[in-house]
Design an enzyme around this catalytic site. Structure first.
Site, PDB file in Angstrom:
ATOM      1  N   TYR A 166     -38.992 -14.343 102.288  1.00 25.58           N
ATOM      2  CA  TYR A 166     -40.199 -15.132 102.764  1.00 25.58           C
ATOM      3  C   TYR A 166     -40.190 -16.798 102.969  1.00 25.58           C
ATOM      4  O   TYR A 166     -40.016 -16.731 104.191  1.00 25.58           O
ATOM      5  CB  TYR A 166     -41.211 -14.259 102.767  1.00 25.58           C
ATOM      6  CG  TYR A 166     -42.574 -14.991 103.451  1.00 25.58           C
ATOM      7  CD1 TYR A 166     -42.366 -14.177 105.150  1.00 25.58           C
ATOM      8  CD2 TYR A 166     -43.363 -15.343 103.477  1.00 25.58           C
ATOM      9  CE1 TYR A 166     -44.181 -14.498 105.719  1.00 25.58           C
ATOM     10  CE2 TYR A 166     -44.524 -15.943 104.105  1.00 25.58           C
ATOM     11  CZ  TYR A 166     -44.682 -15.254 104.817  1.00 25.58           C
ATOM     12  OH  TYR A 166     -45.832 -16.430 105.843  1.00 25.58           O
ATOM     13  N   LYS A 170     -38.820 -19.605 105.986  1.00 27.04           N
ATOM     14  CA  LYS A 170     -39.984 -20.920 106.350  1.00 27.04           C
ATOM     15  C   LYS A 170     -39.522 -21.995 106.116  1.00 27.04           C
ATOM     16  O   LYS A 170     -39.581 -22.864 106.294  1.00 27.04           O
ATOM     17  CB  LYS A 170     -41.151 -20.644 106.158  1.00 27.04           C
ATOM     18  CG  LYS A 170     -42.159 -19.128 105.779  1.00 27.04           C
ATOM     19  CD  LYS A 170     -42.439 -19.030 107.520  1.00 27.04           C
ATOM     20  CE  LYS A 170     -43.044 -17.318 108.620  1.00 27.04           C
ATOM     21  NZ  LYS A 170     -42.932 -17.905 109.934  1.00 27.04           N
TER      22      LYS A 170
END
Ligand code: NAP
Length: 244
Positions: A166, A170
């Site tokens: 994750y 990003k």
């Protein structure tokens, strides 16, 4: 079709994307509610209609499916002359845990497919329509967990949250913001920024977030509607600039 400003938001059937759709409808934008599940898109539109917002329409778009992105592009081109704002909001966290030493490549790839590759494919498909706007804006919905400066700082409240897929997806998304905004800096009045909504109670974190979706949408709305004197190629939350 309408002369209103137009916006496409991916993953707008719920959570922060849905709230952003509501807020932009309130600001009189014509809002295309991107939803990978068409029924959920229609339900979101119904909910907004019931609140009095008629300037909303759903559009099927799964950011991991090239055919779906192409179809969404064709549909939008048949309805509007220009797209003013693209909000790349769709995102997933992936399966937990995500320790760097043991995360599976399939988990990593699934997260990158949505948060990074999907975002790029969507952006590339809608660039032509965005270039027809006088004031095109792209908001890439990022996270403070993308910040490598935060991850190096033991004082950062989420220092222990080294959620490999994750966080790094990003970070990669932020790099894309820098690359694309640089490429387009002289071409038009594009403003392309990464925005962190902050830790917000949604399905994504099983509603453990400490902010409301209203708070989560604030910075996204701000950078989606920023004036021509606003920044491009930056990383922001509602408090200001975030270190990369
Ligand atoms: P959410 O309620 O889980 O909403 C995520 C949205 O993304 C849903 O509409 C979901 O659709 C959609 N989505 C997932 N995969 C997709 C795909 N392949 N194609 C199209 N849509 C897809 O989460 P949220 O908190 O509102 O998250 C919105 C954005 O904010 C994400 O990018 C997230 O990383 C970011 N963010 C959230 C927080 C937070 O604390 N909540 C903090 C920082 C950043 P379905 O309903 O079909 O699953």
């Amino acid at each position: 079709m309408t002369a209103k400003k137009t916006v496409l938001i991916t993953g707008a059937n719920k959570g922060i994307g849905f709230e952003t759709a509501k807020r932009l409808a309130e600001l009189d934008y014509f809002v295309f509610i991107g939803s990978r599940n068409p029924e959920n898109g229609l339900l979101a539109v119904k909910e907004l209609n019931a609140l009095g917002y008629k300037n909303v329409e759903s559009i099927q778009i799964d950011v991991t499916n090239s055919e779906s992105i192409k179809n969404a592009k064709v549909t939008l081109e048949s309805k509007i002359q220009k797209l003013d704002v693209l909000i790349n909001n769709a995102g997933i966290t992936g399966e937990m845990p995500q320790n760097a030493s043991s995360i599976t490549l399939s988990n990593l790839r699934a997260v990158y497919d949505t948060n990074f590759f999907g975002l790029i494919e969507v952006t590339q498909h809608f660039l032509e329509l965005l270039k027809k706007s006088d004031e095109p804006r792209i908001v890439n919905v990022s996270s403070d967990l993308a910040s490598l400066s935060n991850h190096k700082n033991p004082e950062y409240p989420f220092y222990e949250a080294k959620v490999t897929a994750y966080c790094s997806s990003k970070t990669a998304l932020n790099a894309f913001t820098v690359m694309l905004s640089h490429e387009l800096k002289n071409e038009t009045r594009f403003k392309i920024n990464s925005v962190n909504p902050g830790f917000t109670a949604t399905d994504l974190n099983h509603f453990t977030g400490t902010q409301t979706i209203e708070q989560g949408a604030n910075a996204i709305v701000k950078y989606a509607t920023i004036g021509n004197d606003g920044p491009t190629g930056g990383f922001f939350d509602d408090q200001g600039e975030i270190a990369w």
